[in-house]
Motif scaffolding. Structure first.
Motif, PDB file in Angstrom:
ATOM      1  N   GLY A 232       0.812  -1.207   0.000  1.00 23.45           N
ATOM      2  CA  GLY A 232       0.000   0.000   0.000  1.00 23.45           C
ATOM      3  C   GLY A 232       0.846   1.257   0.000  1.00 23.45           C
ATOM      4  O   GLY A 232       0.593   2.198  -0.757  1.00 23.45           O
ATOM      5  N   VAL A 233       1.849   1.273   0.877  1.00 22.67           N
ATOM      6  CA  VAL A 233       2.833   2.367   0.935  1.00 22.67           C
ATOM      7  C   VAL A 233       4.197   1.706   0.858  1.00 22.67           C
ATOM      8  O   VAL A 233       4.675   1.150   1.854  1.00 22.67           O
ATOM      9  CB  VAL A 233       2.697   3.190   2.233  1.00 22.67           C
ATOM     10  N   PRO A 234       4.845   1.721  -0.296  1.00 22.87           N
ATOM     11  CA  PRO A 234       6.102   0.996  -0.466  1.00 22.87           C
ATOM     12  C   PRO A 234       7.160   1.370   0.571  1.00 22.87           C
ATOM     13  O   PRO A 234       7.202   2.509   1.065  1.00 22.87           O
ATOM     14  CB  PRO A 234       6.543   1.401  -1.873  1.00 22.87           C
ATOM     15  N   PHE A 235       8.025   0.404   0.884  1.00 24.42           N
ATOM     16  CA  PHE A 235       9.072   0.584   1.885  1.00 24.42           C
ATOM     17  C   PHE A 235       9.987   1.753   1.548  1.00 24.42           C
ATOM     18  O   PHE A 235      10.599   2.350   2.440  1.00 24.42           O
ATOM     19  CB  PHE A 235       9.884  -0.705   2.016  1.00 24.42           C
ATOM     20  N   ALA A 236      10.071   2.109   0.277  1.00 26.47           N
ATOM     21  CA  ALA A 236      10.903   3.248  -0.124  1.00 26.47           C
ATOM     22  C   ALA A 236      10.473   4.530   0.574  1.00 26.47           C
ATOM     23  O   ALA A 236      11.293   5.432   0.795  1.00 26.47           O
ATOM     24  CB  ALA A 236      10.854   3.432  -1.641  1.00 26.47           C
ATOM     25  N   HIS A 237       9.196   4.627   0.931  1.00 27.56           N
ATOM     26  CA  HIS A 237       8.735   5.808   1.668  1.00 27.56           C
ATOM     27  C   HIS A 237       9.387   5.868   3.048  1.00 27.56           C
ATOM     28  O   HIS A 237       9.792   6.949   3.499  1.00 27.56           O
ATOM     29  CB  HIS A 237       7.213   5.786   1.803  1.00 27.56           C
ATOM     30  N   ALA A 238       9.471   4.726   3.717  1.00 29.40           N
ATOM     31  CA  ALA A 238      10.128   4.693   5.023  1.00 29.40           C
ATOM     32  C   ALA A 238      11.599   5.077   4.891  1.00 29.40           C
ATOM     33  O   ALA A 238      12.137   5.826   5.715  1.00 29.40           O
ATOM     34  CB  ALA A 238       9.985   3.303   5.641  1.00 29.40           C
ATOM     35  N   GLU A 239      12.253   4.563   3.871  1.00 32.05           N
ATOM     36  CA  GLU A 239      13.663   4.897   3.657  1.00 32.05           C
ATOM     37  C   GLU A 239      13.834   6.386   3.388  1.00 32.05           C
ATOM     38  O   GLU A 239      14.787   7.013   3.881  1.00 32.05           O
ATOM     39  CB  GLU A 239      14.212   4.064   2.503  1.00 32.05           C
ATOM     40  N   ALA A 240      12.930   6.964   2.618  1.00 31.91           N
ATOM     41  CA  ALA A 240      13.007   8.396   2.324  1.00 31.91           C
ATOM     42  C   ALA A 240      12.747   9.223   3.584  1.00 31.91           C
ATOM     43  O   ALA A 240      13.380  10.273   3.792  1.00 31.91           O
ATOM     44  CB  ALA A 240      12.004   8.766   1.233  1.00 31.91           C
ATOM     45  N   LEU A 241      11.834   8.772   4.437  1.00 33.18           N
ATOM     46  CA  LEU A 241      11.568   9.470   5.688  1.00 33.18           C
ATOM     47  C   LEU A 241      12.791   9.447   6.604  1.00 33.18           C
ATOM     48  O   LEU A 241      13.170  10.475   7.183  1.00 33.18           O
ATOM     49  CB  LEU A 241      10.365   8.842   6.400  1.00 33.18           C
ATOM     50  N   VAL A 242      13.403   8.292   6.727  1.00 30.56           N
ATOM     51  CA  VAL A 242      14.586   8.176   7.583  1.00 30.56           C
ATOM     52  C   VAL A 242      15.733   9.025   7.037  1.00 30.56           C
ATOM     53  O   VAL A 242      16.485   9.645   7.800  1.00 30.56           O
ATOM     54  CB  VAL A 242      15.001   6.698   7.723  1.00 30.56           C
ATOM     55  N   ALA A 243      15.862   9.084   5.712  1.00 26.98           N
ATOM     56  CA  ALA A 243      16.920   9.893   5.108  1.00 26.98           C
ATOM     57  C   ALA A 243      16.645  11.389   5.281  1.00 26.98           C
ATOM     58  O   ALA A 243      17.582  12.184   5.439  1.00 26.98           O
ATOM     59  CB  ALA A 243      17.048   9.558   3.622  1.00 26.98           C
ATOM     60  N   GLY A 244      15.357  11.784   5.261  1.00 26.78           N
ATOM     61  CA  GLY A 244      15.024  13.202   5.305  1.00 26.78           C
ATOM     62  C   GLY A 244      14.866  13.785   6.686  1.00 26.78           C
ATOM     63  O   GLY A 244      15.100  14.984   6.895  1.00 26.78           O
ATOM     64  N   LEU A 245      14.449  12.965   7.655  1.00 27.23           N
ATOM     65  CA  LEU A 245      14.262  13.448   9.021  1.00 27.23           C
ATOM     66  C   LEU A 245      15.618  13.466   9.738  1.00 27.23           C
ATOM     67  O   LEU A 245      16.306  12.444   9.766  1.00 27.23           O
ATOM     68  CB  LEU A 245      13.283  12.543   9.776  1.00 27.23           C
ATOM     69  N   PRO A 246      16.008  14.568  10.317  1.00 28.63           N
ATOM     70  CA  PRO A 246      17.345  14.671  10.909  1.00 28.63           C
ATOM     71  C   PRO A 246      17.624  13.707  12.051  1.00 28.63           C
ATOM     72  O   PRO A 246      18.776  13.323  12.276  1.00 28.63           O
ATOM     73  CB  PRO A 246      17.400  16.132  11.401  1.00 28.63           C
ATOM     74  N   ARG A 247      16.580  13.275  12.794  1.00 29.26           N
ATOM     75  CA  ARG A 247      16.803  12.448  13.984  1.00 29.26           C
ATOM     76  C   ARG A 247      15.883  11.230  13.958  1.00 29.26           C
ATOM     77  O   ARG A 247      15.153  10.971  14.890  1.00 29.26           O
ATOM     78  CB  ARG A 247      16.560  13.262  15.253  1.00 29.26           C
ATOM     79  N   ALA A 248      15.955  10.453  12.889  1.00 30.64           N
ATOM     80  CA  ALA A 248      15.025   9.338  12.700  1.00 30.64           C
ATOM     81  C   ALA A 248      15.694   7.987  12.884  1.00 30.64           C
ATOM     82  O   ALA A 248      16.860   7.794  12.531  1.00 30.64           O
ATOM     83  CB  ALA A 248      14.393   9.410  11.324  1.00 30.64           C
ATOM     84  N   GLU A 249      14.910   7.057  13.420  1.00 29.14           N
ATOM     85  CA  GLU A 249      15.320   5.662  13.567  1.00 29.14           C
ATOM     86  C   GLU A 249      14.289   4.791  12.880  1.00 29.14           C
ATOM     87  O   GLU A 249      13.083   5.032  12.996  1.00 29.14           O
ATOM     88  CB  GLU A 249      15.419   5.292  15.047  1.00 29.14           C
ATOM     89  N   LEU A 250      14.748   3.763  12.167  1.00 25.26           N
ATOM     90  CA  LEU A 250      13.855   2.851  11.449  1.00 25.26           C
ATOM     91  C   LEU A 250      13.637   1.582  12.250  1.00 25.26           C
ATOM     92  O   LEU A 250      14.583   0.967  12.745  1.00 25.26           O
ATOM     93  CB  LEU A 250      14.452   2.499  10.084  1.00 25.26           C
ATOM     94  N   VAL A 251      12.380   1.195  12.383  1.00 26.34           N
ATOM     95  CA  VAL A 251      12.014  -0.076  13.001  1.00 26.34           C
ATOM     96  C   VAL A 251      11.299  -0.902  11.943  1.00 26.34           C
ATOM     97  O   VAL A 251      10.229  -0.521  11.472  1.00 26.34           O
ATOM     98  CB  VAL A 251      11.087   0.133  14.221  1.00 26.34           C
ATOM     99  N   GLU A 252      11.895  -2.015  11.562  1.00 26.09           N
ATOM    100  CA  GLU A 252      11.295  -2.865  10.536  1.00 26.09           C
ATOM    101  C   GLU A 252      10.312  -3.855  11.158  1.00 26.09           C
ATOM    102  O   GLU A 252      10.652  -4.585  12.084  1.00 26.09           O
ATOM    103  CB  GLU A 252      12.368  -3.624   9.760  1.00 26.09           C
TER     104      GLU A 252
END
Length: 287
Positions: A232-252
């Motif tokens: 529905g919302v491809p994982f690339a969106h999460a990767e782009a969010l983590v790359a764009g947000l200055p203080r982001a952590e990814l939880v898969e």
């Protein structure tokens, strides 16, 4: 699922439908995704058990929040800020943006850092184009105002007639995994009741419009939860969010699709979110 009781508050930005479940001092402000509204709770149980208060407003065009209460994402964040002031909520521990509510959550954190302490994004639309052209064209037809009521009536009829088979058809486009979704009986029942209660109003067509990318302006720590098999919302969106947000952590998430709340690891993921919601922001390391 039977919709939960909601209220409508007249704010400086316009009327807002909301549900406010008061528990402890820490408030999670939840911005639900497409076809959802304040009266439908999804995946909130772990946060309630952890003692968080939950404030869930309907976004413009959904439920009883009219479009005029936020004709742009930025304008609606100002309306949410006004709602919080009316409710005497000076700070929220985190704004949680789910799916199509992601851009609004990012904008709220960017525009109102005095209100938002942390940002959590779950299966969220990011700064990439969304949805794809085929989905956008189809969505504008079947979920258009004046049509969506008949669309959802047809979906409810199909769910009553075919049950889990119909549910599988609805879930299939939301996963990149082939074959029927593996669901527990409890999750299947929850999703059947959820789909039976969904409506699109004027909101979903608006969700498909591009929103400005405000990720770089977010100073708060952020947690991004996503599954690699989300159709529905491809994982690339999460990767782009983590790359764009200055203080982001990814939880898969190990979910086989968009609904991370139905994955075996959801209790652990929810525990991460709850712990993050109480970690002092200055103790979260910036990249």
């Amino acid at each position: 699922m039977a919709p939960l009781p909601t209220e409508v508050r007249a704010t400086a930005g316009g009327p807002v439908e909301f549900r406010f479940e008061r528990r402890g001092d820490d408030v999670l402000l939840i911005l639900h995704g497409g076809h959802m509204r304040a009266g439908l709770a999804l995946g909130e149980e772990p946060f309630a058990a952890a003692g968080f208060s939950v404030l869930a407003p309907s976004r413009p065009g959904y439920g009883r929040t009219p479009v005029r209460s936020g004709r742009t994402v930025a304008a609606y964040t100002d309306t949410v800020r006004a709602l919080c002031a009316d409710l005497d909520v000076a700070r929220v521990a985190a704004v949680v943006g789910i799916s199509g509510g992601g851009p609004t959550a990012v904008a709220l954190a960017a525009r109102h850092p005095d209100l938002v302490e942390r940002l959590v994004l779950v299966s969220a639309v990011g700064p990439l184009p969304w949805p794809d052209r085929r989905t956008r064209i189809g969505g504008r037809i079947v979920f258009a105002p004046g049509v969506e009521a008949a669309t959802w009536a047809g979906i409810r009829m199909l769910l009553r007639a075919r049950g889990r088979r119909a549910l599988g058809s609805l879930l299939s486009p939301l996963s990149t995994v082939r074959g029927p979704a593996e669901l527990t009986d409890g999750d299947a029942e929850m999703l059947l009741r959820l789909f039976a209660a969904m409506r699109s109003g004027r909101g979903f067509v608006r969700d498909m419009r591009p929103a400005p990318d405000l990720c770089a302006a977010v100073t708060q720590p952020a947690l991004v939860v996503a599954s690699r098999t989300d159709g529905g919302v491809p994982f690339a969106h999460a990767e782009a969010l983590v790359a764009g947000l200055p203080r982001a952590e990814l939880v898969e998430s190990r979910a086989a699709g968009h609904f991370v709340w139905c994955a075996p690891d959801w209790p652990a993921v929810a525990g991460r979110v709850a712990a993050f919601g109480r970690t002092p922001p200055d103790q979260v390391k910036a990249r």
